[in-house]
Write an enzyme that holds these catalytic residues in place. Structure first.
Site, PDB file in Angstrom:
ATOM      1  N   GLN A 177      31.970 -10.722   6.397  1.00 55.93           N
ATOM      2  CA  GLN A 177      32.587  -9.849   7.398  1.00 55.93           C
ATOM      3  C   GLN A 177      31.402  -9.097   8.283  1.00 55.93           C
ATOM      4  O   GLN A 177      30.329  -9.056   7.728  1.00 55.93           O
ATOM      5  CB  GLN A 177      33.246  -8.610   6.520  1.00 55.93           C
ATOM      6  CG  GLN A 177      34.622  -9.148   5.823  1.00 55.93           C
ATOM      7  CD  GLN A 177      35.209  -7.985   5.132  1.00 55.93           C
ATOM      8  OE1 GLN A 177      35.389  -8.082   3.966  1.00 55.93           O
ATOM      9  NE2 GLN A 177      35.625  -6.991   6.001  1.00 55.93           N
ATOM     10  N   HIS A 178      31.987  -8.476   9.326  1.00 56.63           N
ATOM     11  CA  HIS A 178      31.007  -7.510  10.051  1.00 56.63           C
ATOM     12  C   HIS A 178      29.951  -8.001  10.973  1.00 56.63           C
ATOM     13  O   HIS A 178      29.684  -7.248  11.769  1.00 56.63           O
ATOM     14  CB  HIS A 178      30.762  -6.255   8.964  1.00 56.63           C
ATOM     15  CG  HIS A 178      31.438  -5.833   8.144  1.00 56.63           C
ATOM     16  ND1 HIS A 178      32.718  -5.170   8.391  1.00 56.63           N
ATOM     17  CD2 HIS A 178      31.421  -5.753   6.806  1.00 56.63           C
ATOM     18  CE1 HIS A 178      33.208  -4.656   7.505  1.00 56.63           C
ATOM     19  NE2 HIS A 178      32.469  -4.874   6.530  1.00 56.63           N
ATOM     20  N   ASP A 197      35.558 -12.975   4.180  1.00 55.28           N
ATOM     21  CA  ASP A 197      35.417 -13.623   2.915  1.00 55.28           C
ATOM     22  C   ASP A 197      36.363 -12.986   1.830  1.00 55.28           C
ATOM     23  O   ASP A 197      36.903 -13.748   0.980  1.00 55.28           O
ATOM     24  CB  ASP A 197      33.878 -14.028   2.528  1.00 55.28           C
ATOM     25  CG  ASP A 197      33.232 -12.607   2.539  1.00 55.28           C
ATOM     26  OD1 ASP A 197      33.455 -11.556   2.825  1.00 55.28           O
ATOM     27  OD2 ASP A 197      31.954 -12.721   2.180  1.00 55.28           O
TER      28      ASP A 197
HETATM   29  O1  LIG Z   1      30.733  -6.304   3.949  1.00 57.06           O
HETATM   30  C1  LIG Z   1      31.594  -6.650   2.926  1.00 57.06           C
HETATM   31  C2  LIG Z   1      32.871  -6.180   2.900  1.00 57.06           C
HETATM   32  O2  LIG Z   1      33.131  -5.160   3.459  1.00 57.06           O
HETATM   33  C3  LIG Z   1      30.936  -7.752   2.206  1.00 57.06           C
HETATM   34  O3  LIG Z   1      31.586  -8.243   1.335  1.00 57.06           O
HETATM   35  C4  LIG Z   1      30.898  -8.968   3.191  1.00 57.06           C
HETATM   36  O4  LIG Z   1      31.990  -9.610   3.513  1.00 57.06           O
HETATM   37  C5  LIG Z   1      29.766 -10.029   2.562  1.00 57.06           C
HETATM   38  O5  LIG Z   1      30.154 -10.707   1.254  1.00 57.06           O
HETATM   39  P1  LIG Z   1      29.470 -11.604   0.324  1.00 57.06           P
HETATM   40  O6  LIG Z   1      28.344 -12.659   1.099  1.00 57.06           O
HETATM   41  O7  LIG Z   1      28.725 -10.803  -0.573  1.00 57.06           O
HETATM   42  O8  LIG Z   1      30.632 -12.404  -0.317  1.00 57.06           O
END
Ligand SMILES: O=C(CO)[C@@H](O)[C@H](O)COP(=O)(O)O
Ligand SMILES: Nc1ncnc2c1ncn2[C@@H]1O[C@H](COP(=O)(O)OP(=O)(O)O)[C@@H](O)[C@H]1O
Length: 461
Positions: free
Chosen positions: A71-72, A225
């Site tokens: 995300q983000h 994700d």
């Molecule tokens: O920033 C967040 C949720 O807000 C994280 O959960 C990212 O989405 C990255 O996820 P992973 O790579 O650790 O699964």
């Protein structure tokens, strides 16, 4: 047999699963690594996606594909669709000051009411402000901004036009300029942060088609994700999912949007039309990687050492803020070890303290949700560790349900692709394997000692 593909383009790697539409059975899979770092050229994600697809035997016999992504992350494109600069990822904390300024300018309550979340450094909106402030030339070249999964979906379509960018509710809800409450972009917040309103992707519904590859493979909308993990693991109301990947997340499926003015809980949307309140830590599986490296062993041995030490590590406490922290919001924090004595200066005690400290950070995230879950489901790379599975109930103070090891983000994406083909109000039912349930007594004093160490080192948090 009709096949569908799901992609997990996460922080450390890209994983592709190919499953049967009818049963959900895994047919084949592949993966490829992403480079390290919190600022990454998106071209690496594209190359990793192509390698992972090839390792999974290609898409020739696949009917639909869906991309879930970390995300983000801020992907800036110029008017010709070229990437302007390396993408700043969710765990890049350089925009912490921008987050503080944005929250100060409207107040936390106004942000929570506007977009369901109070932005911290992870959110795209704060990264755009950082860009406008620190790299005005790159900001001026930015004609469109999108997220990792949006960009990969767009590339799979072979698109060039910025007007062909698409996203979904789940990922859009992590930008800080799209409201899961109203389902609309907040151009005023984009303008406030960036000083201009670049093109943003069209937000698709849960089963709306994003287009097709040049070979005719249909593209589902994709999602973030965590939203895909919720779909992949079949989370239902009453469940809390704890994911131990690069990030640690605790999240629940909800029927109504949330608006936490403290900022600890992000009020995201999910991939089914519902909502996904979520608390996220910056420090999860990599705390174990770091502890293993410090001790000079592999992850398996780290787990054996942790299980050989007494519960609570005789007071040795590790505060795991190795990359700063997001829950609590301490982007410039560092980690700490407290309670060292001659008797606790052993690899086994350190291993135990690392596993317990990482899980205490996640327990803080779990508490922040303020729910009394019927089940806590444990997933992500870190859940492959037997030590993590066995120690988690002693820290969380409740039983932990561990689904069979799998790629639940990629699985959720595959299920979304199947839903695109099957239609209907709900995604197709796929039978999941039997989970294992881990129960253990809570370790007396562990959370309290952790809270004390956190406070002592971090100035009263
Ligand atoms: O920033 C967040 C949720 O807000 C994280 O959960 C990212 O989405 C990255 O996820 P992973 O790579 O650790 O699964
Ligand atoms: N057997 C294991 N024991 C402990 N940790 C593991 C094990 N297998 C994988 N991991 C951890 O999983 C992490 C990757 O998890 P993953 O969920 O794939 O991350 P992401 O989705 O953020 O890329 C790595 O940091 C690694 O330490």
């Amino acid at each position: 047999m009709t096949l569908v593909a799901g992609v997990d383009s996460s922080t450390q790697s890209c994983k592709v699963v190919i499953r049967s539409l009818e049963t959900g059975a895994l047919v084949r899979q592949g993966r490829a690594a992403h480079p390290d770092g919190t600022s990454v050229d998106p071209a690496h994600w594209w190359e990793a996606l192509l390698s992972a697809i090839a390792a999974a035997g290609g898409l020739d016999d696949v009917a639909a594909i869906s991309v879930a992504g970390q995300q983000h992350g801020m992907v800036c494109l110029d008017a010709g669709g070229r990437v302007v600069r390396d993408a700043l990822l969710w765990n890049d904390t350089r925009s912490a000051q921008s987050a503080t300024e944005l929250v100060a300018s409207l107040g936390a309550q106004a942000w929570a009411e506007a977009v369901g979340s109070v932005p911290v450094a992870s959110f795209t909106v704060t990264k755009l402000r950082w860009l406008a402030t620190h790299e005005p030339a790159s900001a001026a070249r930015t004609a469109a901004v999108c997220l990792p999964h949006d960009w990969l979906t767009w590339r799979l379509k072979g698109s060039r036009g910025l007007d062909e960018l698409t996203t979904d509710r789940g990922d859009a809800s992590g930008t800080g300029y799209w409201s899961p409450i109203t389902g609309a972009y907040r151009d005023d917040l984009l303008k406030l942060a960036f000083g201009a309103v670049p093109v943003v992707p069209r937000v698709l519904g849960p089963t709306e088609e994003a287009g097709a590859t040049s070979e005719g493979v249909l593209l589902a909308p994709g999602t973030g994700d965590n939203m895909a993990a919720a779909l992949g693991v079949g989370a239902r109301p009453g469940d809390v999912v704890v994911s131990i990947g690069t990030s640690g997340t605790a999240f629940a499926v909800a029927d109504t949007p949330s608006r936490d003015t403290s900022g600890a809980v992000a009020g995201f949307a999910d991939a089914t039309g519902r909502f996904l309140p979520l608390a996220c830590t910056l420090n999860a599986a990599r705390v174990l990687d770091a502890a293993a490296a410090m001790i000079g062993v592999g992850l398996e041995r780290l787990g054996e050492l942790a299980l050989s030490a007494p519960a609570g590590a005789e007071g040795l406490t590790l505060v795991p803020y190795l990359e700063g922290e997001r829950t609590p919001n301490l982007p410039h924090a560092t980690g700490a070890i407290h309670g060292l004595r001659l008797s606790t200066s052993t690899p086994a005690h350190l291993a135990r303290a690392a596993v317990e400290g990482m899980l205490c950070g996640l327990a803080d995230a779990l508490d922040a949700l303020g729910l009394s879950p019927e089940r806590v489901l444990l997933i992500g790379g870190g859940a492959r560790s037997e030590a993590v599975r066995r120690i988690a109930p002693t820290v969380f103070g409740r039983p932990v349900v561990v689904p069979p090891p799998g790629e639940y983000v990629a699985d959720g994406a595959a299920r979304q692709a199947a839903w695109l083909l099957s239609g209907g109000a709900e995604p197709p039912e796929w039978s999941a394997g039997s989970p294992s349930v881990h129960e253990a007594e809570p370790t007396p004093g562990l959370r309290e000692r952790y809270a004390e160490a956190r406070t002592r080192f971090l100035g009263g948090v």
